[in-house]
Design a protein around this motif. Structure first.
Motif, short mmCIF file in Angstrom:
data_model
loop_
_atom_site.label_atom_id
_atom_site.label_comp_id
_atom_site.label_asym_id
_atom_site.label_seq_id
_atom_site.Cartn_x
_atom_site.Cartn_y
_atom_site.Cartn_z
N ASN A 143 0.73 -0.93 -0.02
CA ASN A 143 0.03 0.46 0.17
C ASN A 143 1.05 1.39 0.37
N ALA A 144 0.02 2.11 -0.84
CA ALA A 144 1.36 3.80 -0.40
C ALA A 144 1.72 4.07 0.74
N THR A 145 0.46 3.71 1.95
CA THR A 145 1.64 4.29 3.13
C THR A 145 2.40 3.15 4.33
N GLY A 146 2.60 2.45 3.43
CA GLY A 146 3.56 1.18 3.49
C GLY A 146 3.34 0.00 4.54
N HIS A 147 1.61 0.02 4.46
CA HIS A 147 1.98 -1.75 4.88
C HIS A 147 1.16 -2.72 3.76
N VAL A 148 1.90 -3.87 4.58
CA VAL A 148 2.78 -5.19 3.23
C VAL A 148 1.57 -6.16 4.04
N LEU A 149 0.67 -6.65 2.63
CA LEU A 149 -0.10 -7.77 2.58
C LEU A 149 0.55 -8.68 2.21
N TYR A 150 1.40 -9.90 3.25
CA TYR A 150 1.57 -11.07 2.42
C TYR A 150 0.74 -12.01 3.09
N SER A 151 -0.22 -12.86 1.67
CA SER A 151 -1.37 -14.18 1.86
C SER A 151 -0.06 -15.23 1.33
N MET A 152 -0.88 -16.49 2.31
CA MET A 152 -0.58 -17.41 0.95
C MET A 152 -1.35 -18.48 1.25
N ARG A 153 -1.55 -19.50 0.26
CA ARG A 153 -2.62 -20.96 0.80
C ARG A 153 -1.21 -21.75 1.32
N VAL A 154 -2.30 -22.84 2.16
CA VAL A 154 -1.20 -23.55 2.58
C VAL A 154 -1.88 -24.69 2.82
N THR A 155 -0.69 -26.07 2.87
CA THR A 155 -2.12 -27.18 3.60
C THR A 155 -1.37 -27.56 4.66
N LEU A 156 -1.40 -27.97 5.50
CA LEU A 156 -0.52 -28.08 6.99
C LEU A 156 -1.50 -29.68 7.49
N LYS A 157 -0.67 -30.55 7.86
CA LYS A 157 -0.56 -31.74 8.52
C LYS A 157 -0.07 -31.38 9.79
N LEU A 158 -1.24 -31.11 10.89
CA LEU A 158 -0.78 -30.57 11.83
C LEU A 158 -1.15 -31.98 13.34
N SER A 159 0.35 -32.11 14.30
CA SER A 159 0.20 -32.48 15.32
C SER A 159 -0.85 -32.37 16.71
N CYS A 160 -1.59 -33.43 16.90
CA CYS A 160 -2.94 -32.76 18.09
C CYS A 160 -2.86 -33.83 18.90
N ASN A 161 -2.04 -33.57 20.01
CA ASN A 161 -2.24 -34.57 21.17
C ASN A 161 -3.94 -34.97 21.78
N MET A 162 -4.44 -35.95 21.31
CA MET A 162 -5.78 -36.77 21.05
C MET A 162 -5.53 -37.48 23.22
N GLU A 163 -7.13 -37.15 23.43
CA GLU A 163 -7.70 -38.31 24.96
C GLU A 163 -8.70 -38.84 24.15
N PHE A 164 -8.22 -40.52 24.44
CA PHE A 164 -9.29 -42.04 24.19
C PHE A 164 -9.78 -42.45 24.72
N LYS A 165 -9.67 -41.30 26.18
CA LYS A 165 -10.32 -42.07 27.48
C LYS A 165 -12.21 -42.77 26.63
N TYR A 166 -12.82 -41.89 26.28
CA TYR A 166 -14.08 -41.69 26.11
C TYR A 166 -14.85 -42.20 25.11
N TYR A 167 -13.42 -42.60 23.78
CA TYR A 167 -13.60 -42.15 22.29
C TYR A 167 -14.44 -43.78 22.39
N PRO A 168 -15.35 -43.63 21.67
CA PRO A 168 -16.10 -42.89 20.57
C PRO A 168 -16.79 -41.73 21.39
N PHE A 169 -17.15 -41.44 22.31
CA PHE A 169 -17.65 -40.67 23.00
C PHE A 169 -16.77 -39.26 23.33
N ASP A 170 -15.91 -38.87 22.39
CA ASP A 170 -14.92 -38.17 23.02
C ASP A 170 -15.09 -36.54 23.01
N ARG A 171 -13.82 -36.09 22.98
CA ARG A 171 -13.89 -34.41 22.37
C ARG A 171 -12.88 -34.07 22.09
N GLN A 172 -11.95 -33.63 20.90
CA GLN A 172 -10.74 -33.85 21.28
C GLN A 172 -10.31 -31.77 20.75
#
Length: 413
Positions: A143-172
């Protein structure tokens, strides 16, 4: 006629060359402008390096899609538009000569590489990919004021520490954590944008899960290399029960019910009762093995383990009951006077034989067949009743655990 066609063709050629020349002139003009703007620009210095202040980077994410959670690997995938914006006074061209535009979009990767950008990375990422069809899905806008917009599209595979005590009635609770890789918090400070930090599509579908809520917060991570500013968004997901009811619970209920058919067979029908008991037990074992393959080898007991364990107890109990009944049916009565009376409610069709046993003049029974049949009749009620009682305890307990939390906050759209 020929001269007219030649004249028309030459006119079109001149017009086309004129358009290309104007386009090339415009391109050269923008390149010259960017070259002049970046003439004394140092990409290695952050925007506020001369003031020794941290650069404020504002982050916003749009979730294009939310993949299903992988319980075996404890991870999940998302497709996001990661948008970062900051103010770089060195790129202020509002008063620059020849700047007749309020903003400039830079597509050339070489020019993009000459502009400072935050070294943002995902702390809990396992795998990531930037989309490149039909070209790199990366946007850099000045932008003319010096503001910068940096955008990208990414597909991520992220780790998630899950709790299966109530599986398959669980919440994660699954997080997305981002921070700077090399720049400490005196260089970069991350903030969520005030208006809609996490943007969701109107109809976001997640296989087997309902998105209850999400929460955003700013964090500071402390390492031996320094303190790093970061951001975290936590998604609260509740598993849907329909898939497991159809694929696990209903088949196991039918297998247990089939094992009860042996109570209606004759105590001496050895091939039929053994085949029925062993077949149902092996089928249930195979089904339980398939369930375990989709889950990590955790050491604690899960809700699905309680269910499968009870089903195995019922099927194995029916097989053991036949063993005892067959033994009774073929065991000879040595001393008829020591036998106990069978209640008439359990005698059934053996009531006449029971009456003969009570008559001293009648011929007493030679085996315990009457008692074996009475035990079969008793198990016709005990086994279904015990399984029904287990269901009356199992389902309310785990469903209450799954839905006992307060009503989720409405998900922002």
């Amino acid at each position: 006629m020929t001269r007219a066609l030649i004249t028309l063709w030459l006119g079109l050629l001149l017009l086309c060359n004129y358009g290309l020349a104007e386009e090339e002139k415009h391109r050269n003009k923008q390149q010259q402008f960017l070259s002049k703007l970046l003439e004394h620009y140092d990409v290695n210095d952050w925007p506020n390096a001369n003031k020794s202040d941290a650069t404020e980077v504002y982050v916003q994410m749009f979730l294009n899609s939310f993949g299903s959670l992988n319980a075996a690997n404890m991870d999940y995938s998302i497709d996001v538009f990661l948008r970062q914006s900051w103010l770089d006074h060195r790129l202020n061209f509002a008063k620059a000569n020849g700047a007749n535009r309020s903003r400039i979009t830079i597509n050339d990767p070489v020019v993009q590489g000459r502009i400072w950008k935050p070294d943002t990375f995902f702390n809990n990422v396992k795998d990531a990919e930037i989309h490149r069809v039909t070209m790199n899905n990366v946007l850099l806008r000045l932008n003319a004021t010096g503001h910068v917009l940096y955008s990208m599209r990414v597909t991520l595979k992220l780790s998630c520490n899950m709790e299966f005590k109530y599986y398959p009635f669980d919440r994660q609770d699954c997080d997305v954590s981002i921070s700077s890789y090399a720049n400490t918090d005196d260089v970069i400070k991350y903030h969520w944008v005030d208006d809609t930090p996490i943007d969701l599509p109107d109809e976001l579908e997640i296989a087997q899960f309902d998105l209850l809520n999400f929460d955003t917060r700013e964090t500071t991570q402390h390492f031996v290399t320094g303190d790093f500013s970061g951001l975290v968004v936590q998604f609260v997901l509740r598993r849907q029960n329909g898939y497991h009811v159809l694929q696990t619970y209903i088949p196991t209920i039918l297998i247990v019910a089939i094992s009860w058919v042996s109570f209606w067979l004759d105590p001496n029908a050895v091939p039929g009762r053994v085949s029925l008991g062993v077949t149902t037990l092996l089928t249930l074992t195979t089904l339980a093995s398939g369930i375990r393959q989709s889950l990590p080898p955790v050491s604690y007991v899960k809700a699905i383990d309680v269910w499968v364990g009870m089903c195995m107890i019922m099927v194995f109990g029916a097989l053991l009951e036949f063993t005892f009944v067959n033994w009774l049916a073929n065991k000879k009565i040595v001393n008829p006077g020591n036998t106990f009376r069978v209640p008439r409610i359990l005698a059934g069709s053996d009531a006449e034989q029971l009456a003969c046993a009570e008559d001293p003049a009648a011929k007493p029974p030679t085996t315990y067949m009457m008692y074996a049949r009475a035990l079969d009749r008793l198990c016709r009620v005990l086994f279904p009743g015990g399984f029904l009682l287990f269901n009356l305890i199992y389902w309310p307990y785990y469903l209450i655990q799954q839905y006992s939390d307060p009503d989720p906050l409405p998900v922002e759209q």
